[in-house]
Design a protein around this motif. Sequence first.
Motif, mmCIF file in Angstrom:
data_model
loop_
_atom_site.group_PDB
_atom_site.id
_atom_site.type_symbol
_atom_site.label_atom_id
_atom_site.label_comp_id
_atom_site.label_asym_id
_atom_site.label_seq_id
_atom_site.Cartn_x
_atom_site.Cartn_y
_atom_site.Cartn_z
ATOM 1 N N ALA A 67 -4.965 4.560 -7.839
ATOM 2 C CA ALA A 67 -5.420 5.053 -6.537
ATOM 3 C C ALA A 67 -6.817 4.532 -6.216
ATOM 4 O O ALA A 67 -7.088 4.103 -5.087
ATOM 5 N N GLY A 68 -7.699 4.539 -7.192
ATOM 6 C CA GLY A 68 -9.050 4.021 -6.985
ATOM 7 C C GLY A 68 -9.058 2.529 -6.707
ATOM 8 O O GLY A 68 -9.804 2.046 -5.845
ATOM 9 N N TYR A 71 0.822 -1.217 0.000
ATOM 10 C CA TYR A 71 0.000 0.000 0.000
ATOM 11 C C TYR A 71 0.853 1.263 0.000
ATOM 12 O O TYR A 71 0.543 2.225 -0.702
ATOM 13 N N ALA A 80 -7.848 2.007 -3.196
ATOM 14 C CA ALA A 80 -8.880 2.393 -2.220
ATOM 15 C C ALA A 80 -9.936 1.295 -2.092
ATOM 16 O O ALA A 80 -10.343 0.935 -0.974
ATOM 17 N N THR A 111 0.555 3.844 -3.092
ATOM 18 C CA THR A 111 0.144 5.248 -2.972
ATOM 19 C C THR A 111 1.244 6.183 -3.464
ATOM 20 O O THR A 111 0.957 7.197 -4.093
#
Length: 185
Positions: A121-122, A105, A125, A109
């Motif tokens: 990024a989506g 992660y 998430a 990011t």
Amino acid sequence: MGYYDLDDILADSSKFACRFNYELPGLGYLEGNPGKPVGKHSKVELPLWLASVLATVTGEQEHVDEEALPFVEFLPPEMFSARVVNAIKADAPTLDVHSINGHFYALGTRWAALFSDAGLAGMLAGMVLERALEVQRHAASAAVEATAPTDATARMLQTLDEWERQLYRRAHAASRDAKLWAARR
């Protein structure tokens, strides 16, 4: 990045494949050739902290009509390959993220921010949401007096990256404290 946060330091030291856009004298040691230049188009693995700086700093223009290139260009990492992305989309909670990278992660990011990759990024998430529910389920199911996790929880813990492990520890402590509080009432 927190001040002296060990996980951030370890994530930033993860190596990524890069290609040099220029011949640079004295950097041959990056390829195992001390004292020699690193060649143009040489592929070298560099830590993220160094590669991100070299990827943003541009060299001199070779020709008047050309745009100056950065010193290095990132090559697509295996951890964001189509195979991994498809596995995430198929069943994120069962994916062994730790085998891909222990700081998945954090690196994801950073990569998304470095390249303004909204798709990545989506996806990250959504993956966090799916996997956090599974982490919470395992953390809440542990008995208050348990000294060792169940087999299913132990298997799940082996697939977590470092951020998820911190999440599990915090969720487990919160669940344990809530159970102890409820027992005292």
